[in-house]
Design a protein around this motif. Structure first.
Motif, short mmCIF file in Angstrom:
data_model
loop_
_atom_site.label_atom_id
_atom_site.label_comp_id
_atom_site.label_asym_id
_atom_site.label_seq_id
_atom_site.Cartn_x
_atom_site.Cartn_y
_atom_site.Cartn_z
N LEU A 98 0.29 15.74 -1.18
CA LEU A 98 1.05 14.74 -0.41
C LEU A 98 0.17 13.43 -0.37
CD1 LEU A 98 3.55 13.66 1.23
CD2 LEU A 98 2.25 14.37 3.41
N CYS A 99 -1.24 13.61 0.07
CA CYS A 99 -1.92 12.41 -0.03
C CYS A 99 -2.17 11.79 -1.65
CB CYS A 99 -3.37 12.70 0.25
SG CYS A 99 -3.27 12.85 2.14
N LYS A 100 -2.28 12.66 -2.66
CA LYS A 100 -2.34 12.14 -3.95
C LYS A 100 -1.20 11.72 -4.52
CE LYS A 100 -6.12 15.48 -5.32
NZ LYS A 100 -6.61 16.55 -6.33
N PHE A 101 0.08 12.03 -4.14
CA PHE A 101 1.16 11.44 -4.49
C PHE A 101 1.36 9.71 -3.79
CE2 PHE A 101 5.73 10.22 -3.29
CZ PHE A 101 6.21 10.22 -4.41
N MET A 102 0.94 9.94 -2.67
CA MET A 102 1.03 8.65 -1.77
C MET A 102 -0.06 7.52 -2.44
SD MET A 102 3.58 8.54 -0.12
CE MET A 102 3.41 7.02 0.74
N GLY A 103 -1.07 8.08 -3.00
CA GLY A 103 -2.06 7.16 -3.49
C GLY A 103 -1.62 6.71 -4.97
N LYS A 104 -0.90 7.46 -5.87
CA LYS A 104 -0.18 7.12 -7.15
C LYS A 104 0.72 5.85 -6.69
CE LYS A 104 -0.85 11.33 -9.21
NZ LYS A 104 -0.36 12.73 -9.90
N MET A 105 1.57 6.03 -5.73
CA MET A 105 2.55 5.31 -5.04
C MET A 105 1.86 3.96 -4.86
SD MET A 105 5.47 6.42 -6.09
CE MET A 105 4.73 7.40 -7.33
N MET A 106 0.87 4.22 -4.08
CA MET A 106 0.08 2.80 -3.62
C MET A 106 -0.33 1.91 -4.70
SD MET A 106 0.39 2.81 -0.44
CE MET A 106 -1.06 1.62 0.22
N TYR A 107 -0.80 2.53 -5.96
CA TYR A 107 -1.15 1.87 -7.24
C TYR A 107 0.14 1.04 -7.69
CZ TYR A 107 -5.20 4.98 -7.34
OH TYR A 107 -6.43 5.29 -7.11
N GLY A 108 1.21 1.78 -7.55
CA GLY A 108 2.50 1.05 -8.23
C GLY A 108 2.83 -0.09 -7.33
N LEU A 109 2.64 0.12 -6.04
CA LEU A 109 2.81 -1.23 -5.03
C LEU A 109 1.94 -2.12 -5.02
CD1 LEU A 109 3.75 1.21 -1.98
CD2 LEU A 109 5.43 -0.04 -3.24
N SER A 110 0.77 -1.75 -5.38
CA SER A 110 -0.16 -2.88 -5.47
C SER A 110 -0.06 -3.87 -6.82
CB SER A 110 -1.67 -2.46 -5.66
OG SER A 110 -2.02 -1.60 -6.81
N PHE A 111 0.50 -2.93 -8.00
CA PHE A 111 0.85 -3.76 -9.01
C PHE A 111 2.03 -4.52 -9.07
CE2 PHE A 111 3.45 -3.91 -13.07
CZ PHE A 111 2.52 -4.54 -13.98
N SER A 112 3.06 -4.05 -8.10
CA SER A 112 4.23 -5.02 -7.82
C SER A 112 3.90 -5.92 -7.04
CB SER A 112 5.31 -4.34 -7.21
OG SER A 112 4.96 -3.97 -6.02
N ILE A 113 2.97 -6.20 -6.04
CA ILE A 113 2.42 -7.19 -5.41
C ILE A 113 1.32 -8.41 -6.21
CG2 ILE A 113 0.77 -7.97 -3.57
CD1 ILE A 113 1.68 -5.37 -1.99
#
Length: 106
Positions: A49-64
């Motif tokens: 779960l943490c690893k998945f959320m980490g990957k999603m944080m990378y995507g969100l940071s790219f959009s920002i």
């Protein structure tokens, strides 16, 4: 210019959270998971779960980052692309996590 700085600070914060979560740590930062009882938490694979959320944080940071770049270069299309990506990722995260019992231990 202030908007660019604020967005870049957010990018850095999201990247730091992404790195931390990608290591399989920081489950206490995940909303909903941190409020579960110990017996409920035991049913879930915390590291996955943490690893998945980490990957999603990378995507969100790219959009920002796209928002900051849009502000810096004054290209409105970059902001729109970043906003669509951000909203799309949020919807994807909510659907992916809440369907299919992907993070439950077998």
């Amino acid at each position: 210019m202030v908007g660019v700085i604020i967005n870049l600070i957010m990018v850095i914060a999201f990247l730091i959270l992404g790195i931390y979560l990608s290591k399989g740590k920081g489950a206490f930062l995940i909303a909903g998971y941190n409020t579960m009882s110990a017996s409920e938490k035991a049913k879930y694979d915390e590291v996955t779960l943490c690893k998945f959320m980490g990957k999603m944080m990378y995507g969100l940071s790219f959009s920002i980052f796209l928002w900051a770049l849009s502000d810096l270069l004054e290209i409105q299309l970059l902001f729109i692309i970043g906003m669509v990506l951000f909203a799309g990722l949020i919807v994807f995260i909510l659907v992916y996590i809440n369907t299919g019992n992907r993070f439950k231990k077998s």
